[in-house]
Write a protein that holds these residues in place. Structure first.
Motif, PDB file in Angstrom:
ATOM      1  N   PRO A   6      -3.716   5.250   5.585  1.00 56.14           N
ATOM      2  CA  PRO A   6      -4.682   4.145   5.693  1.00 56.14           C
ATOM      3  C   PRO A   6      -6.133   4.600   5.754  1.00 56.14           C
ATOM      4  CG  PRO A   6      -2.821   3.773   7.157  1.00 56.14           C
ATOM      5  CD  PRO A   6      -2.673   5.173   6.621  1.00 56.14           C
ATOM      6  N   ARG A   7      -6.382   5.784   6.308  1.00 59.53           N
ATOM      7  CA  ARG A   7      -7.752   6.267   6.469  1.00 59.53           C
ATOM      8  C   ARG A   7      -8.149   7.293   5.397  1.00 59.53           C
ATOM      9  NH1 ARG A   7     -10.778   3.347  10.350  1.00 59.53           N
ATOM     10  NH2 ARG A   7      -9.288   2.489  11.852  1.00 59.53           N
ATOM     11  N   ALA A  55     -10.088  -1.905   3.039  1.00 59.62           N
ATOM     12  CA  ALA A  55     -10.058  -2.222   4.470  1.00 59.62           C
ATOM     13  C   ALA A  55     -11.241  -1.588   5.192  1.00 59.62           C
ATOM     14  CB  ALA A  55      -8.740  -1.742   5.076  1.00 59.62           C
ATOM     15  N   HIS A  56     -11.389  -1.960   6.455  1.00 57.06           N
ATOM     16  CA  HIS A  56     -12.399  -1.370   7.348  1.00 57.06           C
ATOM     17  C   HIS A  56     -13.829  -1.643   6.883  1.00 57.06           C
ATOM     18  CE1 HIS A  56      -8.831   0.555   8.843  1.00 57.06           C
ATOM     19  NE2 HIS A  56      -8.703   1.299   7.768  1.00 57.06           N
ATOM     20  N   ASP A  93      -3.848   0.414  -2.870  1.00 54.13           N
ATOM     21  CA  ASP A  93      -3.430  -0.947  -2.537  1.00 54.13           C
ATOM     22  C   ASP A  93      -3.178  -1.707  -3.835  1.00 54.13           C
ATOM     23  OD1 ASP A  93      -3.886  -0.389   0.147  1.00 54.13           O
ATOM     24  OD2 ASP A  93      -5.902  -1.246   0.132  1.00 54.13           O
ATOM     25  N   SER A 130       0.811  -1.216   0.000  1.00 54.74           N
ATOM     26  CA  SER A 130       0.000   0.000   0.000  1.00 54.74           C
ATOM     27  C   SER A 130       0.843   1.264   0.000  1.00 54.74           C
ATOM     28  CB  SER A 130      -0.912   0.015   1.235  1.00 54.74           C
ATOM     29  OG  SER A 130      -1.693  -1.160   1.305  1.00 54.74           O
ATOM     30  N   ARG A 160     -10.064   5.476  -2.195  1.00 52.53           N
ATOM     31  CA  ARG A 160      -9.297   4.235  -2.169  1.00 52.53           C
ATOM     32  C   ARG A 160      -9.231   3.624  -3.561  1.00 52.53           C
ATOM     33  NH1 ARG A 160      -8.366   2.878   3.130  1.00 52.53           N
ATOM     34  NH2 ARG A 160      -7.490   0.901   2.405  1.00 52.53           N
TER      35      ARG A 160
END
Length: 259
Positions: free
Chosen positions: A14-15, A79-80, A48, A10, A19
């Motif tokens: 991350p947040r 993710a998440h 990613d 990645s 994406r």
């Protein structure tokens, strides 16, 4: 047919609210999509990249059909618990698998960018790919890659040589043998999302040009195409600055158009 879990690397926070998924081509790896990952991260995205089955550190299996590659991608989610990618970028084989995944799983991604995608391979293109892969496996060294592509960035030379050492030769060979009718044109025609194609320059070498490109563009009015001048089949390695500029342009223009 069953999906496998694809390893990923990645770039970006991350947040991040946007994406992207990056999907490499035959005989390559997630790491070789680094130009897109870096550019998207600079622009505030989280990107990613995955190793496709039989490549890099991904699981080895027996099925290397395009539908199998696509099934893995459908199960590779952000993710998440987020169900939808904002963008998927697929190169070559990764472009074919991305198109099939997006057509078969509406809502998986909001848009796609296909980089010189392997939408339909002629016998000539199959032979070019076969010879290219044979050469890569015969001498998977940085010296060999540098001799063939002296203008590539050192990262690309290093990673391309490593990709040949990491990939399953059997998997790469089976990808051709198990797809005798290599054709996802119907899937592209069904896509109800924005599709941008960054094609290679036919004067260098492209697997998406001529009548094929005209047919695909005519089949779906949400598909647009631009040619990266002077770039061969891997524009992000041959003409990285120009390719990233085109990527940013198409993302910006689609956003301006309200899509």
């Amino acid at each position: 047919m069953f999906p496998v879990t694809l390893p990923r690397i990645s770039w970006g926070e991350p947040r991040a609210t946007r994406r992207a998924l990056l999907v490499h081509g035959l005989g390559s790896t997630a790491a070789l999509m680094w130009r897109y990952g870096v550019a998207l991260a600079e622009d505030g995205w989280r990107a990613d990249a995955v190793d496709l089955r039989g490549h890099g550190a991904a699981p080895r299996v027996l099925d290397y059909s395009i539908p199998a590659y696509a099934a893995d991608l459908v199960h590779a989610l952000p993710a998440h618990g987020e169900p939808t990618w904002d963008l998927v970028i697929g190169h070559s084989l990764g472009g074919a698998a991305t198109a099939l995944a997006a057509a078969g799983a509406p809502g998986w991604t909001r848009r796609v960018v296909l980089v010189d995608p392997a939408i339909h391979l002629s016998d000539h293109d199959r032979e070019v790919v076969r010879r290219s892969q044979e050469e890569a496996f015969a001498d998977p060294t940085e010296a060999a890659v540098r001799a063939a592509h002296p203008r590539w960035h050192p990262h690309d030379i290093e990673l391309k040589a490593l990709a040949a050492r990491q990939a399953s030769r059997w998997a790469v060979e089976q990808t051709s043998l198990q797809n005798p009718a290599w054709d996802v044109r119907e899937a592209v025609a069904r896509l109800d999302i924005d599709v941008d194609i960054l094609a290679a320059d036919p004067t260098v070498y492209s697997i998406f040009d001529g009548p094929l490109a005209s047919e695909v563009l005519a089949s779906n009015d949400r598909v647009r195409m631009t040619v990266v001048a002077g770039a061969g089949h891997s524009p992000h390695r041959d003409k990285p600055e120009e390719t990233i500029a085109e990527l940013r342009r198409v993302l910006r223009e689609r956003r301006t158009m309200g899509s």
